[in-house]
Write a protein that holds these residues in place. Structure first.
Motif, mmCIF file in Angstrom:
data_model
loop_
_atom_site.group_PDB
_atom_site.id
_atom_site.type_symbol
_atom_site.label_atom_id
_atom_site.label_comp_id
_atom_site.label_asym_id
_atom_site.label_seq_id
_atom_site.Cartn_x
_atom_site.Cartn_y
_atom_site.Cartn_z
ATOM 1 N N SER A 225 94.551 16.056 65.060
ATOM 2 C CA SER A 225 96.002 15.862 64.960
ATOM 3 C C SER A 225 96.423 14.462 65.373
ATOM 4 O O SER A 225 97.591 14.106 65.249
ATOM 5 N N GLY A 226 95.489 13.650 65.872
ATOM 6 C CA GLY A 226 95.813 12.267 66.209
ATOM 7 C C GLY A 226 95.560 11.928 67.658
ATOM 8 O O GLY A 226 95.285 12.803 68.500
ATOM 9 N N ALA A 227 95.669 10.628 67.966
ATOM 10 C CA ALA A 227 95.294 10.110 69.281
ATOM 11 C C ALA A 227 96.089 10.737 70.419
ATOM 12 O O ALA A 227 95.568 10.889 71.531
ATOM 13 N N ARG A 228 97.332 11.121 70.159
ATOM 14 C CA ARG A 228 98.135 11.708 71.227
ATOM 15 C C ARG A 228 97.595 13.056 71.687
ATOM 16 O O ARG A 228 97.968 13.555 72.759
ATOM 17 N N HIS A 229 96.731 13.670 70.875
ATOM 18 C CA HIS A 229 96.206 14.992 71.194
ATOM 19 C C HIS A 229 94.756 14.945 71.691
ATOM 20 O O HIS A 229 94.146 15.993 71.888
ATOM 21 N N PHE A 230 94.225 13.747 71.876
ATOM 22 C CA PHE A 230 92.841 13.633 72.350
ATOM 23 C C PHE A 230 92.675 14.247 73.738
ATOM 24 O O PHE A 230 91.660 14.882 74.027
ATOM 25 N N ASP A 231 93.649 14.041 74.610
ATOM 26 C CA ASP A 231 93.553 14.600 75.963
ATOM 27 C C ASP A 231 93.502 16.127 75.918
ATOM 28 O O ASP A 231 92.750 16.759 76.680
ATOM 29 N N ALA A 232 94.300 16.723 75.044
ATOM 30 C CA ALA A 232 94.290 18.184 74.909
ATOM 31 C C ALA A 232 92.942 18.667 74.391
ATOM 32 O O ALA A 232 92.410 19.680 74.858
ATOM 33 N N ALA A 233 92.377 17.927 73.436
ATOM 34 C CA ALA A 233 91.061 18.287 72.920
ATOM 35 C C ALA A 233 90.014 18.236 74.026
ATOM 36 O O ALA A 233 89.192 19.153 74.168
ATOM 37 N N ASP A 234 90.052 17.167 74.824
ATOM 38 C CA ASP A 234 89.097 17.041 75.930
ATOM 39 C C ASP A 234 89.275 18.158 76.953
ATOM 40 O O ASP A 234 88.285 18.692 77.484
ATOM 41 N N ALA A 235 90.516 18.509 77.245
ATOM 42 C CA ALA A 235 90.774 19.547 78.247
ATOM 43 C C ALA A 235 90.169 20.881 77.813
ATOM 44 O O ALA A 235 89.560 21.597 78.627
ATOM 45 N N ILE A 236 90.322 21.215 76.538
ATOM 46 C CA ILE A 236 89.755 22.467 76.030
ATOM 47 C C ILE A 236 88.233 22.425 76.070
ATOM 48 O O ILE A 236 87.567 23.369 76.515
#
Length: 416
Positions: A225-236
């Protein structure tokens, strides 16, 4: 529109540079980050955005489109005649039927569920078709509506806690298969519904393998979904890795493999951030897990295996924009042992990206032709492949332009 409002590139007749700036800011990217992605200086990018420099050629336009994950070139250029979807493939003919099955809720008991063993066998056959068919979306698209209906019915009719958990595990697996079908098609909200339902079903099942797979897919939905969602991806990903870690000393091959796949996903996202050290560190961890698996083992969903680690190394190098390293890794990767046709095609696409980064566009086109031969449905829906093909279809080299144009017609990007 108020004078201080952000202009809308989808509605206002903005100049190219203004569109780049607005879309960049909406992606949460700084000018320095975008400049790094497209291999220009921040000063040059500023001049492009301010209109102080002539609009770039098609190769730079395509690089900007890739970096900003622009779905339609018309949104970036403002030219209606450049209406070309990049990161969303064509809607598959079976998408409507799959969507209807996902959106339908049967609250009564009118649908008789199949025996558990029967549904397990059908899911096994569906995954086999997904990996073995060149047109894999067609193969699984025709199976999914009844699989979704029957898996949901199995959950509704479960009488005991154990039966319900087993049914939820099969439902989670069905949603995982659905996400592979829906990915890169023009219905992002459907993708999110499936990813989140799959995670809920997996958690209800209590099955570590199902939870790992659902987390792997949900993290990918965030990352793409883009760079702003990288942190969410990492958290999961990190939460799933921590959840599985205590189980790994005595884990089954499937649990060990999904843990390895999650570890690599952390490296993939780090590479997308251009964090070289972190990216290769996670690749090393994933490779260590792969070495614990039997040499001929192949994870039935993620394709994680010893054989896939070479392909993963190519992907990390490409995302880090290390053209020479990606070509070296491609030479080391043995694609003949990648059993899954869609995964083999995906690897060829990553190789093509590496060759183009390394200044070998002719080899890139030839490699994309191999990807098409392995699995047309994979290249047809892949934005990176579409970008390279369209860019080289505008090449000044006549032979390269012809080969790229012919492939564009085969893939369905350009009309014959």
């Amino acid at each position: 529109m108020p004078v201080d409002a952000t202009p809308d590139p989808y509605a206002d007749p903005l100049k190219f540079g203004q569109r780049v700036q607005v879309l960049r800011e909406r992606r949460g990217m700084t000018r320095a980050q975008l400049a790094d992605f497209i291999a220009v200086s921040p000063h040059t990018l500023k001049k492009i955005e301010n209109g102080q420099q002539q609009a770039p050629g098609i190769d730079m336009v395509m690089r900007i489109a890739e970096a900003l994950r622009v779905r339609d070139l018309a949104d970036l250029t403002g030219l209606p005649e450049m209406h070309v979807d990049l990161f969303v493939g064509p809607g598959h003919p079976r998408l409507a039927a799959v969507k209807a099955a996902i959106d339908s809720f049967s609250l009564g008991a009118s649908i008789e569920p199949p025996p558990v063993a029967h549904l397990e066998a059908r899911l096994h056959a569906a995954w086999k078709a997904r990996h073995g068919a060149k047109n894999h979306r067609e193969a699984i698209g025709k199976l999914l509506p009844t699989l979704i209906r029957d898996a949901e019915a199995l959950v509704r009719h479960a009488d005991t806690g154990n039966e319900r958990r087993a049914a939820q595990s099969l439902l989670a697996q069905t949603y995982s298969l659905s996400q592979f079908f829906i990915a890169y098609q023009p219905d992002s909200s459907l993708l999110w519904r499936v990813a989140e339902r799959g995670m809920v079903a997996a958690q209800d099942s209590g099955d570590p393998h199902a939870i790992g797979v659902a987390a792997w897919l949900l993290a990918q939905a965030h990352r793409d979904s883009g760079a702003r969602h990288f942190d969410a991806a990492d958290a999961i990903n990190l939460e799933a890795v921590r959840f599985l870690d205590p189980l790994l000393p005595d884990a089954s091959d499937d649990v060990l493999a999904i843990a390895g796949a999650l570890e690599f996903e952390l490296g993939y996202t780090a590479a997308r951030r251009r964090d070289t050290g972190t990216a290769w560190r996670h690749w090393d961890k994933a490779n260590t897990m792969a070495d614990r698996l039997p040499a001929d083992y192949y994870h039935p969903i993620t394709s994680f295996s010893q054989a896939i680690m070479g392909a993963h190394a190519v992907t990390v190098a490409v995302e880090l924009h290390q053209g020479g390293e990606s070509v070296r890794q491609a030479a080391r990767a043995d694609t003949t042992v990648i059993k899954s046709k869609p995964r083999r095609a995906r690897h060829r696409i990553e190789e093509a990206r590496g060759y183009q980064l390394d200044g070998q566009p002719d080899v890139a086109i030839a490699t994309l032709q191999k990807a098409y031969e392995a699995a047309p449905d994979t290249i047809r829906y892949n934005g990176y492949a579409r970008r390279i093909i369209l860019e080289e279809a505008e090449s000044k080299q006549a032979q390269r332009r012809r080969r790229a144009s012919e492939l564009a017609v085969e893939v369905g990007i350009l009309a014959a």
